[in-house]
Scaffold this active site. Sequence first.
Site, PDB file in Angstrom:
ATOM      1  N   ARG A 158       0.818  -1.231   0.000  1.00 47.00           N
ATOM      2  CA  ARG A 158       0.000   0.000   0.000  1.00 47.00           C
ATOM      3  C   ARG A 158       0.845   1.272   0.000  1.00 47.00           C
ATOM      4  O   ARG A 158       0.499   2.272   0.627  1.00 47.00           O
ATOM      5  CB  ARG A 158      -0.961   0.031   1.208  1.00 47.00           C
ATOM      6  CG  ARG A 158      -1.908  -1.149   1.278  1.00 47.00           C
ATOM      7  CD  ARG A 158      -2.924  -1.164   0.143  1.00 47.00           C
ATOM      8  NE  ARG A 158      -3.693  -2.385   0.195  1.00 47.00           N
ATOM      9  CZ  ARG A 158      -3.390  -3.508  -0.457  1.00 47.00           C
ATOM     10  NH1 ARG A 158      -2.339  -3.547  -1.251  1.00 47.00           N
ATOM     11  NH2 ARG A 158      -4.141  -4.578  -0.334  1.00 47.00           N
ATOM     12  N   SER A 216     -10.820   0.055   3.781  1.00 46.25           N
ATOM     13  CA  SER A 216      -9.920  -0.491   4.808  1.00 46.25           C
ATOM     14  C   SER A 216      -9.207   0.637   5.535  1.00 46.25           C
ATOM     15  O   SER A 216      -8.522   1.454   4.921  1.00 46.25           O
ATOM     16  CB  SER A 216      -8.878  -1.406   4.159  1.00 46.25           C
ATOM     17  OG  SER A 216      -9.485  -2.570   3.681  1.00 46.25           O
ATOM     18  N   GLU A 228      -4.135   3.030   6.804  1.00 46.74           N
ATOM     19  CA  GLU A 228      -4.114   2.841   5.350  1.00 46.74           C
ATOM     20  C   GLU A 228      -4.824   4.006   4.693  1.00 46.74           C
ATOM     21  O   GLU A 228      -4.454   4.451   3.618  1.00 46.74           O
ATOM     22  CB  GLU A 228      -4.800   1.513   4.979  1.00 46.74           C
ATOM     23  CG  GLU A 228      -4.766   1.240   3.489  1.00 46.74           C
ATOM     24  CD  GLU A 228      -5.272  -0.155   3.125  1.00 46.74           C
ATOM     25  OE1 GLU A 228      -5.944  -0.267   2.084  1.00 46.74           O
ATOM     26  OE2 GLU A 228      -5.007  -1.113   3.858  1.00 46.74           O
TER      27      GLU A 228
END
Length: 297
Positions: A171, A220, A290
């Site tokens: 990520r 998320s 995130e």
Amino acid sequence: MSTATLPSVRGKLTPSAPLAPLVWFKSGGAAEWLFEPKDMADLQGFLRELDPAVPVMALGLGSNMIVRDGGVPGVVVRLGKAFARVEQTADLTLNCGGGASGILVSSTARDNGIAGLEFLRSIPGTVGGFVRMNGGAYGGEVKDILVDCDVVLRDGSLVTLPVADLHYTYRHSELPEGAIVVAARFRGKPGQPDAIQAEMDRISASREASQPLRSKTGGSTFKNPAGHKAWQLVDEAGCRGLQLGGAQVSEKHTNFLLNLGEATSAEIEALGEEVRRRVKEKSGVELEWEIQRVGKK
């Protein structure tokens, strides 16, 4: 910053533009300026002539983002239809505009018999966003399919970066500061459209069953720490359904935060920090955000 100090554009330039309607959480303040360029030349010319001290931020579908209540200083750039085209350019390769959605990319791949891009069906964002964040789900990541991408740098220049130059990790990419992804080439493998559609349907059904998709959410919230699942750590710390003001940890999927209606971005972010604190206390694991958090508190 007045209109007089800004370069002229052919697209749309809006002062004090509310960002809440443009992001999934439906909360947060305004952009000092929102720029929706007419085309590539418009974007390049604007950035080239814009005072280098003015911050620039790209905004896609706003799915994985908290815009803080104080708003975003400088210019927020939103790529529209001119940057949303997807076409096959070579064998098993798609050229995708930075403003194209994951759904459009995966559907075009299916129509052209290109497998391996099905996971993009489940990423609620644009090509620009998931190239920047190495978006991934259901066993696939952007780093596995990206050939290269075109970015407009803060000075207005257009460069093509091969996947190796992005130094992808989980990520995360090392895209230059202020760079805006305007296009990307994705390469898959040969497949049958029926089988590709079946895999996309499986992913959609799985996502629908496990995630609060009908809610005001940001996707998320925390990265999965090595050897752990973020949702499990959050659950074990007793945070399922935890509420702070108008914000709540989803009972359906504990790695999702929800805006129950009128939550402020401060409440959503504070709830996330409280979850991080409880997880650290319970398991010793430091959860990393995130979700991007941008702007002034």
